[in-house]
Design a protein around this motif. Structure first.
Motif, PDB file in Angstrom:
ATOM      1  N   ARG A   1      47.121  38.390  45.040  1.00  0.00           N
ATOM      2  CA  ARG A   1      45.636  38.526  44.146  1.00  0.00           C
ATOM      3  C   ARG A   1      44.675  37.266  44.652  1.00  0.00           C
ATOM      4  O   ARG A   1      43.603  37.827  44.533  1.00  0.00           O
ATOM      5  CB  ARG A   1      46.077  38.195  42.711  1.00  0.00           C
ATOM      6  N   GLU A   2      45.097  36.197  45.171  1.00  0.00           N
ATOM      7  CA  GLU A   2      44.118  35.462  45.518  1.00  0.00           C
ATOM      8  C   GLU A   2      43.347  35.928  47.046  1.00  0.00           C
ATOM      9  O   GLU A   2      42.352  35.708  46.894  1.00  0.00           O
ATOM     10  CB  GLU A   2      44.779  33.891  46.026  1.00  0.00           C
ATOM     11  N   ARG A   3      44.230  36.241  47.740  1.00  0.00           N
ATOM     12  CA  ARG A   3      43.521  36.860  49.158  1.00  0.00           C
ATOM     13  C   ARG A   3      42.632  38.131  48.701  1.00  0.00           C
ATOM     14  O   ARG A   3      41.591  38.208  49.477  1.00  0.00           O
ATOM     15  CB  ARG A   3      44.633  37.332  50.037  1.00  0.00           C
ATOM     16  N   LEU A   4      43.105  39.020  47.825  1.00  0.00           N
ATOM     17  CA  LEU A   4      42.673  40.019  47.702  1.00  0.00           C
ATOM     18  C   LEU A   4      41.115  39.924  46.830  1.00  0.00           C
ATOM     19  O   LEU A   4      40.044  40.372  47.035  1.00  0.00           O
ATOM     20  CB  LEU A   4      43.284  41.166  46.677  1.00  0.00           C
ATOM     21  N   THR A   5      41.116  38.813  45.949  1.00  0.00           N
ATOM     22  CA  THR A   5      39.969  38.311  45.247  1.00  0.00           C
ATOM     23  C   THR A   5      39.015  37.714  46.460  1.00  0.00           C
ATOM     24  O   THR A   5      37.852  38.049  46.428  1.00  0.00           O
ATOM     25  CB  THR A   5      40.280  37.192  44.487  1.00  0.00           C
ATOM     26  N   LEU A   6      39.558  36.692  47.167  1.00  0.00           N
ATOM     27  CA  LEU A   6      38.446  36.478  48.231  1.00  0.00           C
ATOM     28  C   LEU A   6      38.121  37.693  49.031  1.00  0.00           C
ATOM     29  O   LEU A   6      36.730  37.296  49.332  1.00  0.00           O
ATOM     30  CB  LEU A   6      39.564  35.286  49.098  1.00  0.00           C
ATOM     31  N   LYS A   7      38.716  38.517  49.322  1.00  0.00           N
ATOM     32  CA  LYS A   7      38.219  39.598  50.482  1.00  0.00           C
ATOM     33  C   LYS A   7      37.322  40.409  49.629  1.00  0.00           C
ATOM     34  O   LYS A   7      36.082  40.557  50.071  1.00  0.00           O
ATOM     35  CB  LYS A   7      39.388  40.304  50.746  1.00  0.00           C
TER      36      LYS A   7
ATOM     37  N   ILE B   1      29.983  33.595  44.973  1.00  0.00           N
ATOM     38  CA  ILE B   1      30.503  33.888  43.539  1.00  0.00           C
ATOM     39  C   ILE B   1      31.969  33.190  43.466  1.00  0.00           C
ATOM     40  O   ILE B   1      32.432  33.272  44.515  1.00  0.00           O
ATOM     41  CB  ILE B   1      30.734  35.534  43.434  1.00  0.00           C
ATOM     42  N   ALA B   2      32.162  32.377  42.471  1.00  0.00           N
ATOM     43  CA  ALA B   2      33.237  31.639  42.161  1.00  0.00           C
ATOM     44  C   ALA B   2      34.428  32.556  41.769  1.00  0.00           C
ATOM     45  O   ALA B   2      34.543  33.735  41.159  1.00  0.00           O
ATOM     46  CB  ALA B   2      33.087  30.640  41.114  1.00  0.00           C
ATOM     47  N   THR B   3      35.622  32.255  42.417  1.00  0.00           N
ATOM     48  CA  THR B   3      36.739  33.099  42.298  1.00  0.00           C
ATOM     49  C   THR B   3      37.470  32.910  40.780  1.00  0.00           C
ATOM     50  O   THR B   3      38.123  33.939  40.449  1.00  0.00           O
ATOM     51  CB  THR B   3      37.755  32.541  43.282  1.00  0.00           C
ATOM     52  N   GLN B   4      36.991  31.647  40.313  1.00  0.00           N
ATOM     53  CA  GLN B   4      37.785  31.498  38.819  1.00  0.00           C
ATOM     54  C   GLN B   4      37.228  32.426  37.702  1.00  0.00           C
ATOM     55  O   GLN B   4      37.632  33.061  37.089  1.00  0.00           O
ATOM     56  CB  GLN B   4      37.604  29.897  38.618  1.00  0.00           C
ATOM     57  N   ASP B   5      35.903  32.308  37.739  1.00  0.00           N
ATOM     58  CA  ASP B   5      34.925  32.788  36.613  1.00  0.00           C
ATOM     59  C   ASP B   5      33.770  33.617  36.945  1.00  0.00           C
ATOM     60  O   ASP B   5      33.070  34.240  35.998  1.00  0.00           O
ATOM     61  CB  ASP B   5      34.582  31.663  35.484  1.00  0.00           C
TER      62      ASP B   5
END
Length: 661
Positions: free
Chosen positions: A504-510, A538-542
């Protein structure tokens, strides 16, 4: 997906059956995607948006007037006031979509009557595919519409200007938009799979546990469920208080701005300003005294400086002439002595006369000389004093006086500024009201801040408790259930869940990297100052937005005007739609909000014709006015135009072709 036709029957202000053709027009390769619906405030524009949401999502629809009403009560209130008891109310949407690699038409209709609502508390749903009924699709409609147009992302395609305005003012998107973003980007799939794995592991534990162990296991799970519910309540309270806190910050800023603009700050500092004014006035008096001292000396002679220059020149000429005359007299006296001596020498008379003639001629004034009339008859001391006055004393005094005059002007400007400040000072009674408003806003903000921190602390405690219970559940299960298959499933699931976190972290960054590029491109395209922002992060957290200029320096969001903030919010929604890859219609209620003319022009010219293959605009005559309509028509962007004619006496709206202009 393309909306083809919307039919309303006795719904809201729409009496009887009224049909709107929503098909974009195509002429050759030219597509006119905009469906323009004009209506005054309260004339039924938002009702059209509610109808689209209602027909697609039923009881799950987020309609504008529903609030906390039960679904049946909302349907009852949506019935037109002039509808007869035997008449039914309905909303129907015909749209085109791809099904099994084929383009088909879906006709979805929801209808109800007051008496049917009493019996089953809901509407009757009908679905036709290419005009053929499909009962199986009716039963699974809530699931199927999620494939076509998921509810979670509907707010990113069906929205109003106020929603954009609210999104523009927030530092980070609200939770409902955050969930929609995760759904749109596919980020929730990893969390859903992780949750499904947790359910699978728990089922396996229950299947393999002995009866005595099962009771303990179920007790721990019940405790975990209760803790999860408490966490959800605490999380909701944090979100609620966060929203209230942001509003309180805005209210406090508004109170401070009003306190300053209406003279409260000046009234608060009145004594200090008066003291400063008195000091400046004293400086002015001192400076005027200095100027008077200057004027009491030789300074006034500066008024006749040209005349004094001429007097100096006259004096110099007169003095020079006197000196010349004295020299000539000395020479004549010497010549007389010489002639007398020559006479004693018994020189021949002719020679003596020649010498006499020569000496007289030599000392006679030249005919080219202009004798100067003696007017002033000044001596050398007087001329020296006059020269000193003109060359040193008077220029120094004039320069010094000009400097003092400039200082006096600056002091007078400062006095005028202080006096202007005092004139705008709020009266005592108004000052007390303004100060009380600022105090109340600060007090309210402090209370909310305290409540917010307490709610966050409570939520964090709930989260820690849940983690402990999960650990207890895991340890208990591992210590009591030792079958190989169960251990294999549990171990594998735990590894998969950890992998899913990384996935999920890598998908979010991509996804966010691609989204940042799209949002930046859209924002720069919409701005008339393309050099203001070079990149949007764009921040990944919020999913909060950060802006950077071409030099890589942060651009504070407060530096943007209200219109630029709304363009940023629209660019964010546009970028999301482009990244999602979904071909969905866009419908906007109150599309232009409070945008200024240049930003309106950019939206009219660049966003509306290009954002989607189908753009439904619900506007008043002041938002999309005559100039804006002319621009869209010149671009061949408008496919169809409608006017919502509202009769205030009958409180009904009729749909007619055309627009205000």
């Amino acid at each position: 997906m393309i909306f083809l036709e919307l039919t309303l029957e006795n719904f809201g202000p729409y009496r009887g059956k009224q049909v709107i053709n929503l098909r974009p027009q195509t002429a050759g390769e030219t597509v006119s995607p905009i469906i323009l619906c004009g209506g005054m405030n309260g004339g039924g524009k938002t009702t059209l948006m509610d109808a689209i949401r209602l027909v697609l999502y039923g009881s799950r629809a987020q309609c504008s007037t529903r609030g906390n009403l039960a679904y049946s009560e909302f349907l009852k209130q949506a019935i037109n006031k002039h509808t007869q008891p035997h008449e039914e109310t309905s909303v129907e949407l015909l749209f085109e979509h791809i099904l099994n690699n084929m383009q088909v038409e879906f006709r979805v209709k929801r209808r109800w009557k007051p008496d049917t609502l009493k019996n089953k508390n809901k509407d009757t749903l009908g679905v036709l595919i290419d005009d053929w009924p499909d009962s199986a699709l009716i039963e699974t409609w809530d699931e199927r519409i999620e494939d076509f147009f998921p509810l979670g992302i509907s707010n990113l395609f069906l929205f109003d200007g106020e929603q954009v305005k609210e999104l523009a003012e927030l530092d980070a998107p609200p939770p409902i938009v955050t969930q929609a973003i995760e759904s749109l980007l596919g980020l929730e799939l990893a969390e859903r799979l992780s949750a499904d794995l947790t359910i699978l592991v728990n089922r396996k534990r229950k299947e393999l546990a002995e009866a005595s162990e099962l009771a303990t296991l179920e007790e721990i799970e019940a405790k975990l469920n209760k803790q999860n519910q408490e966490f959800e309540v605490a999380e909701a309270e944090v979100i609620r208080l966060d929203g209230e806190l942001k509003k309180a910050h805005i209210r406090q800023q508004e109170a401070r701005d009003k306190f300053r603009t209406e003279g409260g700050k000046v009234a608060q500092e009145k004594e200090q300003i008066e003291a400063q004014l008195k000091a400046e006035q004293e400086k002015a008096r001192t400076q005027r005294d200095r100027l008077r001292e200057q004027a009491a000396g030789s300074l006034p002679l500066g008024l006749i400086q040209p005349l004094l220059e001429r007097a100096k020149m006259q004096g110099e000429k007169e003095l020079q002439q006197k000196r010349t005359q004295i020299a000539r007299d000395v020479i004549v006296e010497r010549d007389e002595r010489l002639l007398n001596y020559l006479e004693t020498l018994k020189i021949k008379g002719n020679t003596l006369e020649q010498v006499r003639t020569f000496l007289e001629t030599d000392t006679r004034p030249d005919g080219t000389e202009n004798p100067t009339e003696i007017w002033l008859d000044m001596d050398e001391d007087t001329l020296s004093q006059l020269s000193n006055l003109l060359e040193r004393e008077l220029p120094n005094q004039i320069a010094q006086t000009r400097s003092q005059q400039e200082e006096l002007k600056q002091i007078q400007d400062a006095i005028a500024a202080k006096e202007r400040q005092l004139t705008v000072a709020a009266p005592p009674e108004v000052y007390e009201q303004l100060l009380q408003a600022v105090t109340d806003a600060a007090s309210h903000l402090a209370k909310l801040q305290t409540a917010y921190e307490a709610a966050k602390e409570k939520r964090d405690r709930c989260k820690i408790t849940i983690e402990k219970t999960k650990k207890e559940l895991s340890e208990y299960s591992r210590s009591t259930i030792d079958r190989k298959n169960a251990d294999h499933i549990i171990d594998t699931s735990e590894r998969v869940q950890k992998t899913l976190v990384q996935f999920r972290e890598r998908l979010t960054l991509k996804k966010l990297n691609k989204l940042e590029i799209e949002v930046t491109e859209c924002f720069r395209y919409l701005l008339h100052k393309s050099d203001l922002v070079h990149r949007v992060a764009i921040a990944t957290q919020d999913f909060s937005l950060s802006l950077y200029d071409p030099q890589g320096q942060p651009v504070p969001k407060h530096r943007l005007s209200a219109g630029e903030k709304q363009l940023l919010a629209i660019a964010f929604l546009w970028g999301l739609a482009r990244v999602s890859g979904r071909q969905l219609p866009i419908a906007i209620d109150t599309p232009l909000g409070r945008l200024d003319s240049s930003h309106r022009h950019n939206l009219i010219e660049r966003y509306f014709p290009a954002a989607s293959h189908q753009m439904i605009l619900l506007s008043t005559d002041t938002e999309i006015g005559e100039a804006e309509v002319k621009t869209l028509r010149e671009q061949d962007a408008i496919g169809r135009e409608y006017l919502l004619k509202y009769d205030p006496k009958q409180r009904q709206t009729a749909i007619a072709p055309g627009y205000f202009f």
